[in-house]
Structure formats: C-alpha cells, structure tokens
Motif scaffolding. Structure first.
Motif, PDB file in Angstrom:
ATOM      1  N   ASP A  40       0.846  -1.189   0.000  1.00  0.00           N
ATOM      2  CA  ASP A  40       0.000   0.000   0.000  1.00  0.00           C
ATOM      3  C   ASP A  40       0.886   1.245   0.000  1.00  0.00           C
ATOM      4  N   GLU A  78      -3.703   4.384   0.006  1.00  0.00           N
ATOM      5  CA  GLU A  78      -4.216   3.451  -0.984  1.00  0.00           C
ATOM      6  C   GLU A  78      -3.715   2.060  -0.624  1.00  0.00           C
ATOM      7  N   SER A  81      -4.537  -0.905  -4.435  1.00  0.00           N
ATOM      8  CA  SER A  81      -4.793  -0.215  -5.699  1.00  0.00           C
ATOM      9  C   SER A  81      -5.302   1.187  -5.389  1.00  0.00           C
ATOM     10  N   LYS A  82      -5.444   1.992  -6.423  1.00  0.00           N
ATOM     11  CA  LYS A  82      -5.895   3.373  -6.222  1.00  0.00           C
ATOM     12  C   LYS A  82      -7.387   3.466  -5.891  1.00  0.00           C
ATOM     13  N   THR A  83      -8.140   2.388  -6.071  1.00  0.00           N
ATOM     14  CA  THR A  83      -9.575   2.426  -5.789  1.00  0.00           C
ATOM     15  C   THR A  83      -9.930   1.774  -4.460  1.00  0.00           C
ATOM     16  N   PHE A 107     -11.252   6.083  -8.374  1.00  0.00           N
ATOM     17  CA  PHE A 107     -10.136   6.967  -8.708  1.00  0.00           C
ATOM     18  C   PHE A 107     -10.216   7.293 -10.186  1.00  0.00           C
ATOM     19  N   GLN A 109      -8.270   9.987 -13.339  1.00  0.00           N
ATOM     20  CA  GLN A 109      -7.104  10.802 -13.630  1.00  0.00           C
ATOM     21  C   GLN A 109      -7.451  11.745 -14.783  1.00  0.00           C
ATOM     22  N   GLY A 115      -5.015  13.913 -10.007  1.00  0.00           N
ATOM     23  CA  GLY A 115      -5.766  12.741  -9.586  1.00  0.00           C
ATOM     24  C   GLY A 115      -7.002  13.134  -8.808  1.00  0.00           C
ATOM     25  N   TRP A 117     -10.161  11.414  -6.311  1.00  0.00           N
ATOM     26  CA  TRP A 117     -10.675  10.279  -5.572  1.00  0.00           C
ATOM     27  C   TRP A 117     -12.102  10.576  -5.130  1.00  0.00           C
ATOM     28  N   VAL A 170      -0.519  10.154  -8.376  1.00  0.00           N
ATOM     29  CA  VAL A 170      -1.609  10.065  -9.336  1.00  0.00           C
ATOM     30  C   VAL A 170      -1.326   9.137 -10.495  1.00  0.00           C
ATOM     31  N   SER A 172      -1.519   6.138 -12.749  1.00  0.00           N
ATOM     32  CA  SER A 172      -2.614   5.165 -12.821  1.00  0.00           C
ATOM     33  C   SER A 172      -2.083   3.745 -12.750  1.00  0.00           C
ATOM     34  N   ASP A 173      -2.934   2.831 -12.328  1.00  0.00           N
ATOM     35  CA  ASP A 173      -2.597   1.404 -12.264  1.00  0.00           C
ATOM     36  C   ASP A 173      -2.841   0.804 -13.630  1.00  0.00           C
TER      37      ASP A 173
END
Length: 174
Positions: A40, A78, A81-83, A107, A109, A115, A117, A170, A172-173
C-alpha cells in the motif's frame, strides 16, 4: 488451516525429490505474489491555508465565504490499488479540530499529473482532487442532486515520505 494441511499432504505424497522441489518452488512463488499484492502507499499533505466556498443557488456558482490560515493534514492511503483505501482530512478550525474521512470508492485521472478520488463514509459523499502543478487539494462535500454544496481548496506541501514522489500519487494502475 485446511489449505495448509492439503499442501503438506501433497508434498509428502510426491515420490521424487525433483517433484518435491518443483512443488516447493511453486508454493514459494504463490506466497511471494500474494505479499506483493498487499503493498500500500500513503501520501501526506500539510496545509497552512484554505479557502472555503459555498454554492449559491441564486447565482449558480461557488462563493468564497472565508480564507482560513490554520493548519490541516490530508492523508491519502491506498491499499493494494488506487480504488481501495481511505482518506482522512484533519483541520484546525477556530481552535477546534475537525476530521473528515471516508473510504475511497473510485479513482480517476483527469490529466497526466492530476488525480481525483471519490470518497464515501457513513454520512457523506465527497471528492478530493490533487493538482501538483498548483500545489492544491480541492475537497468537495455535502452533495445534493446536482452538485457539491461546499468545497475547500487547500494550499499544500507534500511531506517527504520514502518511495512516494509527486508523480507516484496520481500515476494510474496499468
């Protein structure tokens, strides 16, 4: 526990030493992949000023109500993941401490460095937008059917945490 017993049983049932070695390597690989997935990241921002806006239905725009020169801390954590994760915003307001927090549900971008959220807690929905070019964090909350009725724009300075650059906040994954 049954899962571990199953793997131990398979290991001892295998006859050849070569098969036992392969099985052990596959098991180690699976365990290492699961630990990698639990990584994380956390980013902390410090702010010493914020602008407080309220939506004006008569003029259909946000009106500046107050510029506050008090300390705030914004944490974005996080998990995996970012979500997934949570956001906590701690503010000092006229000598009182206020805390806004919630779980990250989405999330997005909007640009390469910016970014956004979406946050949800038991009592509210909110949106947090980080803009590293302007060093601002915009926090919008108290949503009704059309728009957020309140927003705060924090002038921020990111804390220096290991392995967390501005772009990493920010990115992205993919």
């Amino acid at each position: 526990m049954l899962f571990v017993e199953y793997f131990v049983y398979i290991y001892f049932v295998l006859k050849s030493k070569q098969m036992k070695t392969r099985f052990a390597l596959v098991l180690v690989l699976l365990c290492s992949l699961s630990t990698y997935a639990q990584i994380d990241s956390q980013k902390r921002f410090q702010s010493d000023s914020r602008k407080y806006y309220v939506w004006n239905n008569e003029f259909d725009k946000y009106e500046l109500k107050e510029t506050e020169y008090e300390n705030s801390v914004i944490d974005i954590r996080e998990i995996g993941s970012k979500t997934n994760g949570y956001i906590a915003i701690s503010m000092i307001d006229n000598g009182l401490v206020r805390l806004h927090h919630g779980s990250i549900i989405e999330f997005s971008q909007p640009s390469e460095t910016e970014g956004a959220w979406l946050i949800r807690s038991k009592f509210m929905r909110a949106k947090l937008i980080y803009n590293p070019k302007e060093n601002t964090v915009t926090y919008m909350y108290d949503v009704d059917n059309k728009h957020y009725s309140k927003l705060m724009i924090f002038t921020v300075v990111p804390d220096e945490l290991p392995n967390a650059g501005l772009k990493a906040v920010v990115k992205s994954d993919d």
